[in-house]
Write an enzyme that holds these catalytic residues in place. Structure first.
Site, PDB file in Angstrom:
ATOM      1  N   HIS A 139      38.774  36.802  46.900  1.00 16.79           N
ATOM      2  CA  HIS A 139      37.505  36.230  47.372  1.00 16.79           C
ATOM      3  C   HIS A 139      37.682  35.286  48.553  1.00 16.79           C
ATOM      4  O   HIS A 139      36.909  34.338  48.740  1.00 16.79           O
ATOM      5  CB  HIS A 139      36.775  35.511  46.231  1.00 16.79           C
ATOM      6  CG  HIS A 139      35.279  35.542  46.381  1.00 16.79           C
ATOM      7  ND1 HIS A 139      34.558  34.483  46.915  1.00 16.79           N
ATOM      8  CD2 HIS A 139      34.353  36.490  46.089  1.00 16.79           C
ATOM      9  CE1 HIS A 139      33.261  34.783  46.911  1.00 16.79           C
ATOM     10  NE2 HIS A 139      33.112  35.999  46.422  1.00 16.79           N
ATOM     11  N   HIS A 168      25.871  39.376  39.498  1.00 15.18           N
ATOM     12  CA  HIS A 168      27.279  39.153  39.153  1.00 15.18           C
ATOM     13  C   HIS A 168      27.444  39.296  37.646  1.00 15.18           C
ATOM     14  O   HIS A 168      26.775  38.582  36.890  1.00 15.18           O
ATOM     15  CB  HIS A 168      27.722  37.739  39.549  1.00 15.18           C
ATOM     16  CG  HIS A 168      27.591  37.424  41.008  1.00 15.18           C
ATOM     17  ND1 HIS A 168      26.382  37.115  41.598  1.00 15.18           N
ATOM     18  CD2 HIS A 168      28.530  37.369  41.992  1.00 15.18           C
ATOM     19  CE1 HIS A 168      26.576  36.876  42.890  1.00 15.18           C
ATOM     20  NE2 HIS A 168      27.864  37.028  43.153  1.00 15.18           N
ATOM     21  N   HIS A 187      35.646  44.094  46.515  1.00 18.42           N
ATOM     22  CA  HIS A 187      35.131  42.761  46.850  1.00 18.42           C
ATOM     23  C   HIS A 187      36.276  41.799  47.188  1.00 18.42           C
ATOM     24  O   HIS A 187      36.138  40.587  47.030  1.00 18.42           O
ATOM     25  CB  HIS A 187      34.301  42.219  45.684  1.00 18.42           C
ATOM     26  CG  HIS A 187      33.426  41.047  46.031  1.00 18.42           C
ATOM     27  ND1 HIS A 187      32.687  40.970  47.193  1.00 18.42           N
ATOM     28  CD2 HIS A 187      33.160  39.881  45.353  1.00 18.42           C
ATOM     29  CE1 HIS A 187      32.010  39.837  47.219  1.00 18.42           C
ATOM     30  NE2 HIS A 187      32.294  39.150  46.129  1.00 18.42           N
ATOM     31  N   ASP A 206      28.829  42.092  41.538  1.00 22.07           N
ATOM     32  CA  ASP A 206      29.994  41.548  42.226  1.00 22.07           C
ATOM     33  C   ASP A 206      30.912  40.773  41.285  1.00 22.07           C
ATOM     34  O   ASP A 206      30.472  40.214  40.275  1.00 22.07           O
ATOM     35  CB  ASP A 206      29.555  40.580  43.322  1.00 22.07           C
ATOM     36  CG  ASP A 206      29.079  41.278  44.581  1.00 22.07           C
ATOM     37  OD1 ASP A 206      28.834  42.497  44.526  1.00 22.07           O
ATOM     38  OD2 ASP A 206      28.928  40.587  45.611  1.00 22.07           O
TER      39      ASP A 206
END
Length: 267
Positions: free
Chosen positions: A133, A223, A129, A78
């Site tokens: 955010h 990540h 994604h 991510d």
């Protein structure tokens, strides 16, 4: 009309996964549809099953891995691409492993188109994604749509391909987010394994956490923006292989099913 999933395999929940992968009850919230990778495969349309079987044994096909038979686990990253992504791609190439990259738009996709192109060129899966955010359940549907569509547009501009998967920030989703996702042709992907690599730079600890939680049909969340994560990947891949796992993308894990827009996939 959405594909109907057998009652025994379809679950409707009012909940979410936080970044810490904790289930949180949302009393009074609308429900949304969830299915597991194994159940998605079992409910795949006959035509897709036939097509998958026809490709069995074709080593040159991206569908060569059959997670109905193989002990599969999906590897996902991510919030990139970042300055660490090229090294990660080197490691994945060395280990002949493929992953799904849930990419952020602002300061990531927009600033690192070369990495986005390389992710695609080397057979990894491009996924969404959001642009910045934002927690999708906390903003208006039109804002959520903008957060997702900006990434769709940017990735398509760079690669000519449009993602079919998205991961909501912090795993937070609801009926409204599912509706927006469906409109944009995006399936939602949560996870079953988290190293909490946002809390530590200890690569050994990250490795241990991943290996302790991984089971067949799991989805690993990492990540590539954190310093301790990429150095942990070689050890993770080596041990997963030793334990008999085949590391795949999310779409490979679901195959012969195809990701259903709006659906939430969670092991």
């Amino acid at each position: 009309m959405p594909k109907q999933i057998s009652a025994a395999r379809r679950s409707s929940i009012a909940g979410l996964l936080t970044a810490a992968s904790l289930a949180v009850a949302l009393s009074g919230c609308a429900s949304y549809d969830v299915t597991s990778p194994a159940d998605a495969r079992a409910d795949a349309p006959a035509a897709d099953v036939k097509a998958k079987d026809a490709k069995a044994g074709d080593a040159g096909s991206g569908d060569a891995v059959d997670c109905r038979k193989a002990k599969c686990v999906a590897l996902t990253f991510d919030a990139g691409p970042s300055e660490n992504t090229n090294r990660l791609l080197d490691i994945l190439k060395e280990n002949k492993a493929h992953a799904t990259f849930f990419m952020l738009g602002k300061n990531h996709v927009a600033e690192r188109p070369a990495e986005v192109k390389r992710i695609d060129a080397e057979g990894h899966e491009l996924a969404n994604h959001t642009w910045s955010h934002q927690i999708l359940t906390e903003i208006k549907p039109e804002e959520a749509k903008r957060e997702l569509s900006q990434v769709q547009d940017q990735v398509r501009k760079i690669t000519g391909k449009t993602p079919t998967l998205m991961r909501p920030p912090q795993g937070r989703t609801d009926e409204k987010v599912s509706k927006v996702s469906k409109e944009l042709g995006l399936a939602q992907v949560l996870w079953s394994v988290t190293a909490k690599d946002y809390q530590t730079t200890d690569s050994d600890l990250i490795t241990k956490r991943v290996l302790d939680q991984t089971k067949r049909d799991g989805i690993i969340l990492l990540h590539d923006i954190y310093k301790g994560t990429v150095p942990a990947v070689p050890g993770i891949l080596k041990e997963l292989k030793k334990r008999g796992y085949t590391v795949v993308t999310v779409s490979q894990l679901l195959s012969p099913a195809k990701p259903e827009p709006g659906m939430v996939y969670r092991p």
